[in-house]
Design a protein around this motif. Structure first.
Motif, PDB file in Angstrom:
ATOM      1  N   ALA A 156      15.459  18.337 -18.279  1.00 29.15           N
ATOM      2  CA  ALA A 156      16.019  17.920 -16.992  1.00 29.15           C
ATOM      3  C   ALA A 156      15.509  18.901 -15.939  1.00 29.15           C
ATOM      4  O   ALA A 156      14.973  19.967 -16.267  1.00 29.15           O
ATOM      5  CB  ALA A 156      17.545  17.939 -17.050  1.00 29.15           C
ATOM      6  N   PRO A 157      15.645  18.570 -14.648  1.00 29.86           N
ATOM      7  CA  PRO A 157      15.209  19.512 -13.603  1.00 29.86           C
ATOM      8  C   PRO A 157      15.855  20.885 -13.709  1.00 29.86           C
ATOM      9  O   PRO A 157      15.282  21.880 -13.258  1.00 29.86           O
ATOM     10  CB  PRO A 157      15.624  18.792 -12.312  1.00 29.86           C
ATOM     11  CG  PRO A 157      15.600  17.346 -12.673  1.00 29.86           C
ATOM     12  CD  PRO A 157      16.082  17.276 -14.090  1.00 29.86           C
ATOM     13  N   THR A 158      17.023  20.950 -14.327  1.00 32.80           N
ATOM     14  CA  THR A 158      17.730  22.227 -14.489  1.00 32.80           C
ATOM     15  C   THR A 158      17.385  22.934 -15.798  1.00 32.80           C
ATOM     16  O   THR A 158      17.971  23.967 -16.102  1.00 32.80           O
ATOM     17  CB  THR A 158      19.246  21.986 -14.443  1.00 32.80           C
ATOM     18  OG1 THR A 158      19.595  20.986 -15.427  1.00 32.80           O
ATOM     19  CG2 THR A 158      19.685  21.514 -13.069  1.00 32.80           C
ATOM     20  N   GLY A 159      16.482  22.378 -16.561  1.00 32.24           N
ATOM     21  CA  GLY A 159      16.096  22.975 -17.843  1.00 32.24           C
ATOM     22  C   GLY A 159      16.353  22.025 -18.985  1.00 32.24           C
ATOM     23  O   GLY A 159      15.533  21.174 -19.310  1.00 32.24           O
ATOM     24  N   LEU A 160      17.520  22.148 -19.611  1.00 31.41           N
ATOM     25  CA  LEU A 160      17.957  21.236 -20.658  1.00 31.41           C
ATOM     26  C   LEU A 160      19.317  20.684 -20.291  1.00 31.41           C
ATOM     27  O   LEU A 160      20.121  21.344 -19.624  1.00 31.41           O
ATOM     28  CB  LEU A 160      18.057  21.954 -22.014  1.00 31.41           C
ATOM     29  CG  LEU A 160      16.749  22.387 -22.672  1.00 31.41           C
ATOM     30  CD1 LEU A 160      17.038  23.301 -23.864  1.00 31.41           C
ATOM     31  CD2 LEU A 160      15.923  21.189 -23.106  1.00 31.41           C
ATOM     32  N   THR A 161      19.596  19.472 -20.744  1.00 33.90           N
ATOM     33  CA  THR A 161      20.907  18.873 -20.514  1.00 33.90           C
ATOM     34  C   THR A 161      21.271  18.030 -21.717  1.00 33.90           C
ATOM     35  O   THR A 161      20.450  17.785 -22.609  1.00 33.90           O
ATOM     36  CB  THR A 161      20.913  18.031 -19.228  1.00 33.90           C
ATOM     37  OG1 THR A 161      22.250  17.680 -18.896  1.00 33.90           O
ATOM     38  CG2 THR A 161      20.087  16.761 -19.401  1.00 33.90           C
ATOM     39  N   SER A 162      22.534  17.588 -21.747  1.00 37.55           N
ATOM     40  CA  SER A 162      23.016  16.770 -22.854  1.00 37.55           C
ATOM     41  C   SER A 162      23.978  15.731 -22.294  1.00 37.55           C
ATOM     42  O   SER A 162      23.928  15.393 -21.113  1.00 37.55           O
ATOM     43  CB  SER A 162      23.705  17.647 -23.907  1.00 37.55           C
ATOM     44  OG  SER A 162      24.036  16.897 -25.061  1.00 37.55           O
ATOM     45  N   TYR A 163      24.864  15.211 -23.130  1.00 37.51           N
ATOM     46  CA  TYR A 163      25.819  14.194 -22.694  1.00 37.51           C
ATOM     47  C   TYR A 163      26.696  14.723 -21.564  1.00 37.51           C
ATOM     48  O   TYR A 163      27.007  15.912 -21.500  1.00 37.51           O
ATOM     49  CB  TYR A 163      26.706  13.765 -23.854  1.00 37.51           C
ATOM     50  CG  TYR A 163      25.986  13.043 -24.958  1.00 37.51           C
ATOM     51  CD1 TYR A 163      25.276  11.874 -24.706  1.00 37.51           C
ATOM     52  CD2 TYR A 163      26.021  13.515 -26.264  1.00 37.51           C
ATOM     53  CE1 TYR A 163      24.629  11.193 -25.725  1.00 37.51           C
ATOM     54  CE2 TYR A 163      25.373  12.849 -27.286  1.00 37.51           C
ATOM     55  CZ  TYR A 163      24.676  11.684 -27.010  1.00 37.51           C
ATOM     56  OH  TYR A 163      24.028  11.015 -28.018  1.00 37.51           O
TER      57      TYR A 163
END
Length: 558
Positions: free
Chosen positions: A190-197
């Motif tokens: 994601a633009p912020t690095g990593l993301t999840s649910y």
């Protein structure tokens, strides 16, 4: 100059222990030849390279010296098939670790329509939970709810709750469709690095990885020097309907904080591999009493294929970088001494942009006629016949008739629409849901499938359209090329269906089997390696014997 090995750079930021071992180094204890009596591997590494077609594998195979060269020395099925007709990202990933065609996974496309949905947006994204307030197919709450069958990780957790399952990818639909319903950790770029649910928090190590990736995204990049191996691909291509030529992305040069450019570069795959290595180390995957599953989805090849085509200098750079990134990743695994097995495949293939195809010996390559847009067709037919609007919905090959129609209006609409479509010179066939419903799913080798067989494997009666169209070969379903989107996939033809399937384990004698196999065969093949029983009545695939000679990994119970 070679592309940077981004895994190594990010691994340093993530404080991974020690440098990667050399690929030439035989790290860890000597492992004898793998036989039916060899203990089960402690770690399964499942890698999906988005849009890594069998054609790309064959074209660059002689150039590989790193991780892909290692895999090519193992058990090689160069003619693997995503056998179904809707060769998109979400359906393809749904087959890899479920053993089922999209007809049974329920993932019939990246998007499908539910015309009974209460919300105005009737299009559903394959990996969303449409019951979440405010969600839409564009701004969605990610979810695995539409995946109707269990994954390998789900089955491993059912047998042994201590088994660890981690899925990390460049795309949410890749991570979710392979990770399944019960993964311990599941995340994507994601633009912020990593993301999840939504509403879930990343583990401390995932947060550290996310911060390192965010720093890499924020930093500008000057681009890569084109090596001699890629010079022949460096040709500007004039695009239909767009001024100037296509020269790619400046060898992946980008401004800081440009996430779209980051994900369409070798850096993105390096970031995912670095995160996967960090998570494996932190969780000590492969070091306990259970067999663990590490799932890695690499998406840069797909973004590069869409943005610059499959035969440009950027794709050449990507193939060489992917080979080196995987080599660095495997070397780090080697240094642990863990007994691991790797499977690598793709969610679909792809073909080049039509403008370059026309220059390279395929003069009939075309872009889609804009008149085939479902909304335009529906409007024209509704006005002609006096039917209510909107009349027709569609995304990809599936077309849906409005549920507001009476049975008589429905028949009238179909009697007008179907002949109109079948007469179009870019359309190979139009098949109705009624025809597909009575057509059995083929049990024959995938390279012998008819068009009906391919479409049937993608057809789910609760989610597919009222009729499905198949375009003629080399008709690219993009009417006008745009920035970052000049070529695509999704057809019923083998350039989109054929993908490599590669298996490697230290001590496993390599061989090549050129006959057609399918990605639905991966689940039963890996399950056999870890002695995981399956109800074969509930899967479409079959186990592939990975032992050269009279022994059989499918019957060994190992």
């Amino acid at each position: 100059m070679k592309p940077k090995i981004w895994t190594a750079a990010l691994a340093g930021l993530l404080c991974l222990s020690g440098p990667a071992a050399s690929l030439a180094q035989d790290s860890g204890p000597l492992v004898q030849k793998v036989t039916a009596a060899t203990p089960q591997p402690k770690l399964i590494v499942m890698i999906a390279v988005d849009q890594f077609s069998a054609d790309l594998f064959a074209e660059y195979r002689s150039h590989f010296t790193g991780g892909l060269a290692r895999l090519a020395s193992g058990v090689v099925f160069p003619s693997g098939y995503q056998a179904h007709g809707a060769t998109e990202t979400c359906p393809g990933h749904s087959t890899i670790l479920t053993g089922n065609h999209p007809a049974h996974t329920g993932i019939v496309g990246n998007n499908f329509f539910d015309l009974s949905a209460a919300r105005e947006d009737k299009r559903l994204y394959c990996a969303e939970d449409e019951t979440v307030p405010g969600t839409s197919s564009k701004d969605y709450a990610p979810s695995a709810k539409h995946l109707l069958v269990p994954t390998l990780g789900d089955l491993m957790k059912d047998r042994d709750p201590k088994a660890q399952v981690v899925s990390v990818s460049g795309k949410d639909r890749s991570a979710i469709m392979m990770g399944g319903h019960k993964a311990d950790e599941l995340m994507w770029l994601a633009p912020t690095g990593l993301t999840s649910y939504r509403g879930s928090s990343l583990s401390p190590v995932a947060q550290q990885a996310s911060a390192a990736i965010a720093a890499a995204i924020a930093a500008p990049e000057p681009g890569l020097t084109l090596p001699a191996d890629c010079a022949a691909h460096d040709i500007a291509i004039p695009l239909d309907g767009r001024k100037g030529g296509i020269v790619g992305t400046g060898r992946f040069a980008r401004d800081g904080a440009d996430f779209r450019a980051f994900r369409a570069s070798p850096q993105a795959d390096g970031a995912v591999l670095a995160a996967a290595a960090a998570l494996r180390q932190a969780r000590k995957m492969g070091e306990g009493g259970s067999t663990d599953l590490l799932i890695v989805g690499l998406s840069a090849t797909d973004y590069i294929g869409h943005g610059t085509g499959t035969e440009g200098a950027e794709m050449c750079l990507q193939m060489l970088a992917l080979d080196r990134e995987l080599g660095d990743f495997f070397a780090r695994l080697d240094a642990t001494g863990i007994d691991y097995v790797v499977a690598l495949t793709a969610d679909h293939g792809g073909h080049d942009l039509p403008e370059r195809n026309r220059q390279n010996g395929w003069p009939d390559a075309q872009r889609l006629d804009p008149a085939l847009d479902p909304e335009k067709i529906g409007k024209a037919v509704a006005e002609k016949l006096g039917l209510p609007e909107p009349l027709l919905y569609g995304d990809g090959g599936d077309y849906y008739l409005s549920r507001a129609l009476t049975p008589a209006q429905r028949k009238t609409a179909l009697d007008e629409i179907l002949p109109r479509l079948r007469a179009h010179p870019q359309i190979e066939a139009v098949v109705t849901a009624d025809q597909l419903a009575v057509h059995p799913i083929s049990k024959r080798p995938a390279d012998t499938w008819t068009l009906m067989d391919k479409l049937r494997a993608s057809y789910n009666p609760a989610r597919s359209g009222d009729f499905i169209i198949a375009l003629k070969p080399r008709v690219t379903p993009i009417p006008e090329p745009g920035i970052g989107y000049v070529a695509t996939h999704g057809s019923v033809w083998d350039y989109d269906r054929r993908v490599p399937m590669l298996f490697w384990r230290k001590g496993l004698a390599g061989f090549e089997q050129p006959n057609a196999v399918m990605t639905v065969d991966i689940l039963p093949t890996l399950a056999a390696l870890i002695g995981l029983p399956l109800d074969t009545k509930n899967i479409d695939g079959r186990c592939l014997d990975l032992l050269s000679g009279p022994e059989d990994s499918c019957r060994s119970g190992h």
